[in-house]
Design a protein around this motif. Sequence first.
Motif, PDB file in Angstrom:
ATOM      1  N   ARG A 137       0.826  -1.202   0.000  1.00 28.96           N
ATOM      2  CA  ARG A 137       0.000   0.000   0.000  1.00 28.96           C
ATOM      3  C   ARG A 137       0.863   1.255   0.000  1.00 28.96           C
ATOM      4  O   ARG A 137       2.014   1.227   0.409  1.00 28.96           O
ATOM      5  N   GLY A 138       0.254   2.361  -0.423  1.00 34.69           N
ATOM      6  CA  GLY A 138       0.934   3.638  -0.326  1.00 34.69           C
ATOM      7  C   GLY A 138       1.062   4.047   1.129  1.00 34.69           C
ATOM      8  O   GLY A 138       0.249   3.656   1.973  1.00 34.69           O
ATOM      9  N   GLN A 139       2.078   4.847   1.420  1.00 36.02           N
ATOM     10  CA  GLN A 139       2.299   5.267   2.797  1.00 36.02           C
ATOM     11  C   GLN A 139       2.709   6.731   2.854  1.00 36.02           C
ATOM     12  O   GLN A 139       3.282   7.273   1.912  1.00 36.02           O
ATOM     13  N   ALA A 140       2.376   7.358   3.983  1.00 37.06           N
ATOM     14  CA  ALA A 140       2.832   8.714   4.276  1.00 37.06           C
ATOM     15  C   ALA A 140       3.268   8.715   5.731  1.00 37.06           C
ATOM     16  O   ALA A 140       2.502   8.315   6.615  1.00 37.06           O
ATOM     17  N   THR A 141       4.486   9.142   5.996  1.00 38.93           N
ATOM     18  CA  THR A 141       5.029   9.110   7.349  1.00 38.93           C
ATOM     19  C   THR A 141       5.192  10.519   7.911  1.00 38.93           C
ATOM     20  O   THR A 141       5.213  11.496   7.170  1.00 38.93           O
ATOM     21  N   PHE A 142       5.284  10.608   9.251  1.00 41.59           N
ATOM     22  CA  PHE A 142       5.500  11.885   9.945  1.00 41.59           C
ATOM     23  C   PHE A 142       4.428  12.924   9.573  1.00 41.59           C
ATOM     24  O   PHE A 142       4.727  14.083   9.317  1.00 41.59           O
ATOM     25  N   ALA A 143       3.170  12.501   9.566  1.00 40.45           N
ATOM     26  CA  ALA A 143       2.090  13.375   9.127  1.00 40.45           C
ATOM     27  C   ALA A 143       1.802  14.466  10.152  1.00 40.45           C
ATOM     28  O   ALA A 143       1.649  14.192  11.340  1.00 40.45           O
ATOM     29  N   SER A 144       1.729  15.709   9.690  1.00 39.06           N
ATOM     30  CA  SER A 144       1.328  16.820  10.546  1.00 39.06           C
ATOM     31  C   SER A 144      -0.023  17.386  10.120  1.00 39.06           C
ATOM     32  O   SER A 144      -0.567  18.267  10.782  1.00 39.06           O
ATOM     33  N   GLU A 145      -0.561  16.890   9.009  1.00 35.18           N
ATOM     34  CA  GLU A 145      -1.903  17.269   8.556  1.00 35.18           C
ATOM     35  C   GLU A 145      -2.424  16.185   7.624  1.00 35.18           C
ATOM     36  O   GLU A 145      -1.687  15.695   6.766  1.00 35.18           O
ATOM     37  N   VAL A 146      -3.684  15.798   7.820  1.00 33.27           N
ATOM     38  CA  VAL A 146      -4.300  14.754   6.994  1.00 33.27           C
ATOM     39  C   VAL A 146      -5.651  15.250   6.500  1.00 33.27           C
ATOM     40  O   VAL A 146      -6.495  15.683   7.287  1.00 33.27           O
ATOM     41  N   GLU A 147      -5.860  15.185   5.177  1.00 31.07           N
ATOM     42  CA  GLU A 147      -7.126  15.568   4.571  1.00 31.07           C
ATOM     43  C   GLU A 147      -7.605  14.421   3.691  1.00 31.07           C
ATOM     44  O   GLU A 147      -6.818  13.813   2.963  1.00 31.07           O
ATOM     45  N   VAL A 148      -8.907  14.146   3.760  1.00 32.00           N
ATOM     46  CA  VAL A 148      -9.500  13.082   2.953  1.00 32.00           C
ATOM     47  C   VAL A 148     -10.441  13.696   1.935  1.00 32.00           C
ATOM     48  O   VAL A 148     -11.292  14.528   2.280  1.00 32.00           O
ATOM     49  N   SER A 149     -10.285  13.284   0.680  1.00 34.81           N
ATOM     50  CA  SER A 149     -11.176  13.721  -0.384  1.00 34.81           C
ATOM     51  C   SER A 149     -11.556  12.507  -1.218  1.00 34.81           C
ATOM     52  O   SER A 149     -10.767  12.060  -2.074  1.00 34.81           O
ATOM     53  N   GLY A 150     -12.720  11.941  -0.933  1.00 37.21           N
ATOM     54  CA  GLY A 150     -13.140  10.731  -1.631  1.00 37.21           C
ATOM     55  C   GLY A 150     -12.236   9.565  -1.285  1.00 37.21           C
ATOM     56  O   GLY A 150     -12.131   9.154  -0.141  1.00 37.21           O
ATOM     57  N   THR A 151     -11.550   9.045  -2.284  1.00 35.15           N
ATOM     58  CA  THR A 151     -10.626   7.923  -2.073  1.00 35.15           C
ATOM     59  C   THR A 151      -9.175   8.377  -2.114  1.00 35.15           C
ATOM     60  O   THR A 151      -8.273   7.569  -2.326  1.00 35.15           O
ATOM     61  N   THR A 152      -8.952   9.676  -1.896  1.00 31.59           N
ATOM     62  CA  THR A 152      -7.602  10.239  -1.940  1.00 31.59           C
ATOM     63  C   THR A 152      -7.248  10.879  -0.602  1.00 31.59           C
ATOM     64  O   THR A 152      -8.069  11.562   0.012  1.00 31.59           O
ATOM     65  N   LEU A 153      -6.025  10.641  -0.161  1.00 37.61           N
ATOM     66  CA  LEU A 153      -5.502  11.273   1.045  1.00 37.61           C
ATOM     67  C   LEU A 153      -4.493  12.344   0.649  1.00 37.61           C
ATOM     68  O   LEU A 153      -3.649  12.116  -0.228  1.00 37.61           O
ATOM     69  N   ARG A 154      -4.578  13.487   1.292  1.00 39.34           N
ATOM     70  CA  ARG A 154      -3.592  14.546   1.109  1.00 39.34           C
ATOM     71  C   ARG A 154      -2.916  14.741   2.458  1.00 39.34           C
ATOM     72  O   ARG A 154      -3.552  15.152   3.426  1.00 39.34           O
ATOM     73  N   VAL A 155      -1.636  14.417   2.521  1.00 43.45           N
ATOM     74  CA  VAL A 155      -0.904  14.396   3.790  1.00 43.45           C
ATOM     75  C   VAL A 155       0.271  15.365   3.733  1.00 43.45           C
ATOM     76  O   VAL A 155       1.057  15.350   2.782  1.00 43.45           O
ATOM     77  N   THR A 156       0.355  16.201   4.773  1.00 43.14           N
ATOM     78  CA  THR A 156       1.511  17.078   4.927  1.00 43.14           C
ATOM     79  C   THR A 156       2.500  16.393   5.852  1.00 43.14           C
ATOM     80  O   THR A 156       2.159  16.047   6.984  1.00 43.14           O
ATOM     81  N   ARG A 157       3.715  16.193   5.354  1.00 46.15           N
ATOM     82  CA  ARG A 157       4.748  15.476   6.096  1.00 46.15           C
ATOM     83  C   ARG A 157       5.793  16.447   6.645  1.00 46.15           C
ATOM     84  O   ARG A 157       6.174  17.403   5.971  1.00 46.15           O
ATOM     85  N   GLU A 158       6.253  16.165   7.864  1.00 47.71           N
ATOM     86  CA  GLU A 158       7.321  16.969   8.447  1.00 47.71           C
ATOM     87  C   GLU A 158       8.670  16.389   8.054  1.00 47.71           C
ATOM     88  O   GLU A 158       8.910  15.192   8.182  1.00 47.71           O
TER      89      GLU A 158
END
Length: 250
Positions: A137-158
């Motif tokens: 699966r896709g991964q995003a680490t050290f997230a400081s912000e998480v937004e969900v839009s449908g089946t897509t995640l938008r993650v701000t990483r530090e």
Amino acid sequence: MKVLVAVKRVVDANLRVRVKRDGSGVELDNVKMAMNPFDEIALEEAIRLKEKGAATEIVAVSVGPAKAEDTLRQALAMGADRAILVQHDGRTEPLGVAKVLKALAAREAADLVLLGKQAIDDDSNQTGQMLAALMGRGQATFASEVEVSGTTLRVTREMDGGLRVVELALPAVVTVDLRLNTPRYASLPAIMKARSKPLAKVPADELGVDLAPRLEVLHTEEPPARKGGIMVGSVAELVDKLRTEAKVIR
């Protein structure tokens, strides 16, 4: 969207950790235990996603002894819908936990797995990355912000150099950092209600996962005590000591 949140039972972050006299590990007897702070942030984020309507169910998971049930009850009191305790009395390692989470994520058909970037007891910072690799699966680490839009995640990483924004498709794995949110305190009515929420207990063998440690702890010791500071009489003396003794300037 179903969210699986991994929570770990660790020594309370407000306590001073003591090493056993024989150096075999950290003293855990008669010590206050609590939920790993990073996992608490992950759980809070899952609850906020549900409050926004992005998540439909939150399942808290822990791997550990029977006493870890207290940690899961805390998760239920905070807002998780269900909890699963994978019973294991021995020491756990990131790879074993990642395999357990993979099995449970498949069983639960979880769309998102949230967990802290690391546990404060071993500081491995490996479980989330291993889980994403095992699941493909896709991964995003050290997230400081998480937004969900449908089946897509938008993650701000530090990152060391600033922030990076990434997008990934669900299902996915996200590990969270300290600045993502501030976890809520569970109210007394929520704590009482948590007693009636479902908490399943699953032996590790039932998942077909071998949790036997692959690493051997040779020795554990306290960090060396810091030396006391000294007073200097002038800036010139300070610069001289920084140059000749500390050797931090040339």
